[in-house]
Structure formats: structure tokens, C-alpha cells
Design a protein around this motif. Sequence first.
Motif, mmCIF file in Angstrom:
data_model
loop_
_atom_site.group_PDB
_atom_site.id
_atom_site.type_symbol
_atom_site.label_atom_id
_atom_site.label_comp_id
_atom_site.label_asym_id
_atom_site.label_seq_id
_atom_site.Cartn_x
_atom_site.Cartn_y
_atom_site.Cartn_z
ATOM 1 N N ALA A 252 -2.204 -12.188 -80.126
ATOM 2 C CA ALA A 252 -2.066 -13.137 -79.154
ATOM 3 C C ALA A 252 -0.498 -13.101 -78.595
ATOM 4 N N GLN A 253 0.321 -13.325 -79.732
ATOM 5 C CA GLN A 253 1.705 -13.049 -79.350
ATOM 6 C C GLN A 253 2.276 -11.786 -78.566
ATOM 7 N N ILE A 254 1.590 -10.806 -78.606
ATOM 8 C CA ILE A 254 1.975 -9.604 -77.969
ATOM 9 C C ILE A 254 1.517 -9.632 -76.674
ATOM 10 N N SER A 255 0.338 -10.336 -76.351
ATOM 11 C CA SER A 255 -0.199 -10.575 -74.964
ATOM 12 C C SER A 255 0.959 -11.476 -74.111
ATOM 13 N N LEU A 256 1.286 -12.456 -75.071
ATOM 14 C CA LEU A 256 2.144 -13.669 -74.436
ATOM 15 C C LEU A 256 3.471 -12.912 -74.121
ATOM 16 N N LEU A 257 4.096 -12.113 -75.193
ATOM 17 C CA LEU A 257 5.230 -11.478 -74.877
ATOM 18 C C LEU A 257 5.233 -10.566 -73.745
ATOM 19 N N THR A 258 4.317 -10.022 -73.294
ATOM 20 C CA THR A 258 4.100 -9.146 -72.163
ATOM 21 C C THR A 258 3.834 -9.959 -70.911
ATOM 22 N N GLY A 259 3.189 -10.819 -70.940
ATOM 23 C CA GLY A 259 3.232 -11.879 -69.710
ATOM 24 C C GLY A 259 4.506 -12.606 -69.587
ATOM 25 N N ILE A 260 5.341 -12.813 -70.526
ATOM 26 C CA ILE A 260 6.653 -13.454 -70.210
ATOM 27 C C ILE A 260 7.435 -12.452 -69.588
ATOM 28 N N VAL A 261 7.710 -11.196 -70.093
ATOM 29 C CA VAL A 261 8.379 -10.238 -69.406
ATOM 30 C C VAL A 261 7.993 -9.713 -68.013
ATOM 31 N N MET A 266 8.550 -10.125 -61.964
ATOM 32 C CA MET A 266 7.879 -10.784 -60.685
ATOM 33 C C MET A 266 9.115 -11.636 -60.043
ATOM 34 N N LEU A 267 9.623 -12.540 -60.735
ATOM 35 C CA LEU A 267 10.519 -13.457 -60.363
ATOM 36 C C LEU A 267 11.764 -12.807 -59.550
ATOM 37 N N ASP A 268 12.200 -11.930 -60.346
ATOM 38 C CA ASP A 268 13.467 -11.031 -60.052
ATOM 39 C C ASP A 268 13.036 -10.057 -58.646
ATOM 40 N N ALA A 269 11.774 -9.567 -58.635
ATOM 41 C CA ALA A 269 11.534 -8.825 -57.496
ATOM 42 C C ALA A 269 11.182 -9.627 -56.223
ATOM 43 N N GLY A 270 11.003 -10.893 -56.582
ATOM 44 C CA GLY A 270 10.439 -12.037 -55.334
ATOM 45 C C GLY A 270 9.411 -11.689 -54.766
ATOM 46 N N ALA A 271 8.481 -11.412 -55.592
ATOM 47 C CA ALA A 271 6.916 -11.465 -55.300
ATOM 48 C C ALA A 271 6.100 -11.358 -56.461
ATOM 49 N N GLY A 272 4.951 -11.914 -56.535
ATOM 50 C CA GLY A 272 4.039 -11.962 -57.698
ATOM 51 C C GLY A 272 3.344 -13.218 -57.803
ATOM 52 N N VAL A 273 2.675 -13.430 -58.861
ATOM 53 C CA VAL A 273 1.736 -14.721 -58.817
ATOM 54 C C VAL A 273 1.994 -14.921 -60.657
ATOM 55 N N VAL A 274 2.524 -16.428 -60.858
ATOM 56 C CA VAL A 274 2.850 -16.647 -62.146
ATOM 57 C C VAL A 274 1.730 -17.831 -62.603
ATOM 58 N N VAL A 378 2.795 -5.423 -58.949
ATOM 59 C CA VAL A 378 4.036 -5.786 -58.658
ATOM 60 C C VAL A 378 5.036 -5.226 -59.740
ATOM 61 N N CYS A 379 4.564 -5.403 -60.850
ATOM 62 C CA CYS A 379 5.349 -5.063 -62.072
ATOM 63 C C CYS A 379 5.607 -3.507 -61.967
ATOM 64 N N LEU A 380 4.625 -2.870 -61.790
ATOM 65 C CA LEU A 380 5.029 -1.061 -61.780
ATOM 66 C C LEU A 380 5.646 -1.012 -60.330
ATOM 67 N N ALA A 381 5.653 -1.734 -59.312
ATOM 68 C CA ALA A 381 6.581 -1.527 -58.231
ATOM 69 C C ALA A 381 8.037 -1.644 -58.575
ATOM 70 N N ALA A 382 8.144 -2.967 -59.147
ATOM 71 C CA ALA A 382 9.551 -3.350 -59.820
ATOM 72 C C ALA A 382 10.183 -2.489 -60.394
ATOM 73 N N VAL A 383 9.709 -1.866 -61.555
ATOM 74 C CA VAL A 383 10.263 -0.931 -62.352
ATOM 75 C C VAL A 383 10.680 0.275 -61.761
ATOM 76 N N ALA A 384 9.621 0.562 -60.864
ATOM 77 C CA ALA A 384 9.798 2.045 -60.282
ATOM 78 C C ALA A 384 10.897 1.844 -58.964
ATOM 79 N N GLY A 385 11.388 0.770 -58.656
ATOM 80 C CA GLY A 385 12.322 0.422 -57.588
ATOM 81 C C GLY A 385 11.511 0.720 -56.416
ATOM 82 N N ARG A 386 10.221 0.556 -56.267
ATOM 83 C CA ARG A 386 9.486 0.949 -55.069
ATOM 84 C C ARG A 386 8.926 -0.549 -54.239
ATOM 85 N N ASP A 387 8.808 -0.553 -53.087
ATOM 86 C CA ASP A 387 8.343 -1.729 -52.548
ATOM 87 C C ASP A 387 6.790 -2.043 -53.064
#
Length: 495
Positions: A252-261, A266-274, A378-387
Amino acid sequence: MPGRPVRLPAPADDATSRAVTAGLDALRAEVELPVTYPADALAEAGSAARRAPDAPHAPGERADRTDVPFVTIDPPGSTDLDQAVHVERRGSGWRVRYAIADVAAFVAPGGALDGETHRRGMTCYSPDGRVPLHPTVLSEGAASLLADEVRPAALWSIDLDADGEPVDVHVERALVRSRAQLSYEQVQERLDAGTADDLLRGLADVGTLREARERERGGASLDVPEQEVVRSDDGTFGLRFRATLPVEGWNAQISLLTGIVAARLMLDAGAGVVRTLPPADPKDVARLRRTATALGIDWPDALPYPDLLARLDSHIGAHAAFLREATTLFRGAGYRAFGTDGPPVPAGDDAEHAAIRAPYAHVTAPLRRLVDRYGTEVCLAAVAGRDVPDWVLAALPELPGTMMRTGRRVSAFDRGALDLVEAVVLEPRVGATFTGVVVDTDEPRDGRARGAVQLRDPAVVAPVTSDAALALGGSLDVRLDEVSVAHRRVMFVAV
């Protein structure tokens, strides 16, 4: 993550099984659970399942990571496998790879299948099977990370330092192949016996580190006993409390870790759902401290709440009562969506999940939970530098309402299903006497004390009334006074 399902251990054609089946059918109708899939949605799913695993993406867009020896770890018999994990040493730290089923490779935005997943919201597990979010041709077939099958995935690579804190994160579309489908019990047995490989030992090490970091943040994981349906050799049903294995917490900690990063991306990208949870009311914390005192649980002022939880054993009556009370601190969970043209990006407590004590997002169970598909994009776009894709931004405002509405429906079914099985198991024992522990108290009515009693055998938590005051955490002899299978209700009285 989606709750652990209550399952019947084996199908049978006897009066008890037929009563459970009939009751579950009535319950599904009562909570308006969508059972059948529309023909057009099924056709879309079938067509998507027949495509090559890298479609609909362009050649070369999906990295080939089939050389990484992933494994899946799930309850026995699971076939809707969202996650595959690999953990390895990297210098003084670790690299965690987490492959998540790439549902967006199979579901066309705006299509019939997409619309039906929005109506369902999440998979609903039942003692007699499941009502899946996606048709089984996808959720248990082409999109599931089944062993020895090449599958499309959103592959997270998270580098951790020696203390288990993330120092780098990457997510990409990839092809992966799991090497083995393991159960929690199998992994725990190998770890305990000293026969686990480097991957599983790494999972244990990283999971332990992340649990320590969680306690330091002030996060809390509750070990509330889980009820499980069992069938004896003579075919009769029973209920028992299932002990949670350490590996379940580490996984479960692996899943939580992934959800945290993911939330941070998302917050840095300015779009998403938390996923959000407001801080506990100080009055509730003070009440919980009084409860600990009443139960004889030592909670020094200087001892942080997460460290107290680590000392408790849910098999001890007073501790079980305290853990049930502790769940009242975590009320009001929800989702918060934000985007370039929508609500502002949350900050501070508005962005944080109080039980995790960090921003957190759902991205690791897209086969079973709708919102994860959108967070992943959202995360895939953020890491790739795409909209962020337009179809994602258009859906974000409605997602919190959809998830809350469908979540309430699934929760109502879960509770009703367990109540039904309790009633069926206890029906032949009306008038029998049991010993239990008082795990909840309520305001008296009609001159009688009211609360809840937790029995160990069978593993039941049910209402109880008493002429005398009920002592939270105290042992209590009770008589089974009433059972109604039709109304999914049992009632005990103190003797």
C-alpha cells in the motif's frame, strides 16, 4: 484504494447460498447498481481488446520495458490487475517502478464505453462476484496486467534516497510484462522464510521506510479488523476477522508514494484532481484521548497519534474499540478538481489529505476507479511538457461529483452485503448467547443504553441494547434477540 471485497469462498446450490444470492440481487436493485453493460459499450470494449497493445499510439511513442521483471501482488484469485511493481537498489537509495494499466489506450473519450464508465464510477465487489467499471474483456483481459502477457501501461519510475524520500519521478507510456502473479500470503511466506528474492526484499525495505516517513509526517494508517466470509467442511457459512499481513501495508505504501508524487505533478501543472480530507476537529481529537483513557490505553501527551497507532493490536478488545472510534477522525473525504479555466489550484489544507498529511491523488487503480484515468493523463502530459488533453480538462469539473455519488452507492452496497451475510449466518442461532466487546456507544433511547458489540466468533459487529450503561471496550455477554434476513438486520441484548 478500493476496499477489500467480501467474497463467498465457493459457489454452492443450497438454501443458504440461494438466500444470499436472492438478497444480493435485491440489494443491487435497491441501490440502483448498473449490472448489465449496454451493447454499444460492449462492442467498443471488444474492438479495443483486439487491437495491438501499443495502439492507438504512434510507433515509438510507447517505450519497451518488457525487460523489467515486474510482479503483481493481489488477493488470491484476482484477475483485474491494475498494478505491477519492481523495486531495486540504486546507490544508497532505491528505484521503484510501478506499472499501472493504461486504460486510456482502450477507452475512446466521448464514446459509449466512456459514458458507461462515468455512470458506474468504480468497480463494486460482492460476495457473489463483481460489477466491474469496465467490461471484463478489458478489466480481466486485454487491459489487465496478467502474468506473461505484454500489456500497455503508464510506467512510474520513482527514485528514493536512503531515507525513502522521493528525489526524482518520471512517468511514461510503456509496454510491460509481469513475470508472476503473487498473493499477499505467498509474498509474506517467502519473506518470513528468508526465500524472497531481491525484488520482494526491496519491497519490504522500501515499504518499511515509507511507513516511517508516514509517521514522521503525522499520517495514519488504521488497522481496523476486516470481516471475511468462510465456508466450513460441512458447507455452512461463517464469518471471521482477517489479520492484515505486513506486506499489505508495504505494498500500500508503494501506491501511496505514487499518489503523493502524482498530486505534486498535478499541482505544479495547474490541472488535475486530488483526493482531499479535512484536518480532524480538535474536539474530536480531545474526545479520542478521553476514549483512550477510558479504555486503559496509555497515550502520553508527547506521543504522536501515528506512533500510538503503531502500538495497537486490533485483536485486543480495548484496542479494537479504540480503532473503531479513531475512524471518526477521518470524515469528509472528497475530491477537488482544478484546471486552467476552472477553480484555482488548491494550496495548504485545501490540497492535503489529512490522514496522509500530504497532497495525494488517485492514479494507481484505473481498471477499478474512473478518476485514476484522468489523473494519469495529467501526469503524463506534465512530465512530457505537453498540454493536458482537452478531453481531460473538459471532464475534470464533473469528476468530484461523479466519484462521490458512485462511491456512496458502492459503500451502501458493501455495508448492505455484509449485513446480509451476518443475518444469514446468525439466523439459525436466535436465542444463543455470545461474548463480545463493546466497540461503540450511542445515546440511550426508551430508557435503554445502545451501542455496538463486536463478537470474535462469529466475526460480527452489530447493534446491542442494555438495561445498564455500556462500557466502551468492556467485555459483554449478549443474547441474539432478533434476525431479519429480508431487512439485513440483527440485534443483540445484554444479559
